[in-house]
Design an enzyme around this catalytic site. Sequence first.
Site, PDB file in Angstrom:
ATOM      1  N   THR A  31       0.847  -1.202   0.000  1.00  0.00           N
ATOM      2  CA  THR A  31       0.000   0.000   0.000  1.00  0.00           C
ATOM      3  C   THR A  31       0.880   1.250   0.000  1.00  0.00           C
ATOM      4  O   THR A  31       0.629   2.203  -0.746  1.00  0.00           O
ATOM      5  CB  THR A  31      -0.948  -0.008   1.218  1.00  0.00           C
ATOM      6  N   ALA A  83      -1.130  -0.972   7.201  1.00  0.00           N
ATOM      7  CA  ALA A  83      -1.192  -1.740   8.457  1.00  0.00           C
ATOM      8  C   ALA A  83      -1.607  -3.161   8.114  1.00  0.00           C
ATOM      9  O   ALA A  83      -2.181  -3.416   7.051  1.00  0.00           O
ATOM     10  CB  ALA A  83      -2.187  -1.115   9.429  1.00  0.00           C
ATOM     11  N   GLY A  97       5.808  -6.632   6.900  1.00  0.00           N
ATOM     12  CA  GLY A  97       6.961  -6.510   6.004  1.00  0.00           C
ATOM     13  C   GLY A  97       8.276  -6.435   6.767  1.00  0.00           C
ATOM     14  O   GLY A  97       9.346  -6.279   6.162  1.00  0.00           O
ATOM     15  N   GLU A 103       9.502   2.036  11.149  1.00  0.00           N
ATOM     16  CA  GLU A 103       8.174   2.648  10.984  1.00  0.00           C
ATOM     17  C   GLU A 103       7.763   3.380  12.261  1.00  0.00           C
ATOM     18  O   GLU A 103       7.263   4.510  12.215  1.00  0.00           O
ATOM     19  CB  GLU A 103       7.142   1.566  10.642  1.00  0.00           C
TER      20      GLU A 103
HETATM   21  C1  5RP Z   1       5.442  -3.353   6.895  1.00  0.00           C
HETATM   22  C2  5RP Z   1       4.094  -2.986   7.376  1.00  0.00           C
HETATM   23  C3  5RP Z   1       3.026  -2.801   6.343  1.00  0.00           C
HETATM   24  O1  5RP Z   1       2.461  -1.551   6.514  1.00  0.00           O
HETATM   25  C4  5RP Z   1       1.966  -3.837   6.526  1.00  0.00           C
HETATM   26  O2  5RP Z   1       2.595  -5.126   6.493  1.00  0.00           O
HETATM   27  C5  5RP Z   1       0.888  -3.764   5.434  1.00  0.00           C
HETATM   28  O3  5RP Z   1       1.431  -4.149   4.226  1.00  0.00           O
HETATM   29  P1  5RP Z   1       0.632  -4.077   2.875  1.00  0.00           P
HETATM   30  O4  5RP Z   1       0.391  -2.642   2.569  1.00  0.00           O
HETATM   31  O5  5RP Z   1       1.547  -4.754   1.886  1.00  0.00           O
HETATM   32  O6  5RP Z   1      -0.669  -4.845   3.046  1.00  0.00           O
HETATM   33  O7  5RP Z   1       3.837  -2.822   8.543  1.00  0.00           O
HETATM   34  O8  5RP Z   1       6.326  -3.587   7.951  1.00  0.00           O
END
Ligand code: 5RP
Length: 222
Positions: A31, A83, A97, A103
Amino acid sequence: MTQDELKQAAAQAALDYVEEGSIVGVGTGSTANHFIDGLARMKDRIAGAVASSEASAERLARHGIRLFDLNDVNAMPVYVDGADEIDSSLAMIKGGGGALTREKIVAAVAGRFICICDESKLVKTMGRFPLPIEVIPMARAQVARELTRLGGKPVLRTGFVTDNGNMILDVHGLSITDPVGLETSLNQIVGVVTNGLFARRGADILLLATTRGVERHSRATQ
Ligand code: 5RP
């Protein structure tokens, strides 16, 4: 709409919160990647960005967006990130991630945390998504024992090293009814670098993409 199209819609809506001439805090994940691609279209109207991971820094640099070291930044109006789960108080689980520590640090400097999500991320009670915890490698087994005592089932994320050179334990089986309390107690375990609960400093605004459009939710202030 696909889930990826919903993520893109949420990311697009976040561009309205970017202040002209400012430095923008940028998250990590699919995202956040859509947000970075959108930011590239207005790169001449911002000073630059602070990235929350090496992956986001590379993507920003590929777009020609100027990168700032967080230590050189005094003020950052917004931090924009996705998130893994978010509840109605705008507390979140993050770190799917593996970028949770950076973050949390970048978000701490920002005036407002804008969370961008597709509607699948909004939950009543967090914990179905395993809670990521970044640990110092030599403390892995001891931290895992402590997490088990708290009722969780920690699983080492194999083949993964964080940008800070640490490991991730993904904790399954938690029903998170007190996100602020749990975030605080997890921080007390020796060897934990960061836990993926963002509740003490949750999101200020949630831009939630649904098939009916992007909804805006604000954190209730006491
Ligand atoms: C990475 C994160 C991301 O914001 C979370 O995993 C959401 O990922 P995505 O946008 O791919 O669904 O916290 O550390």
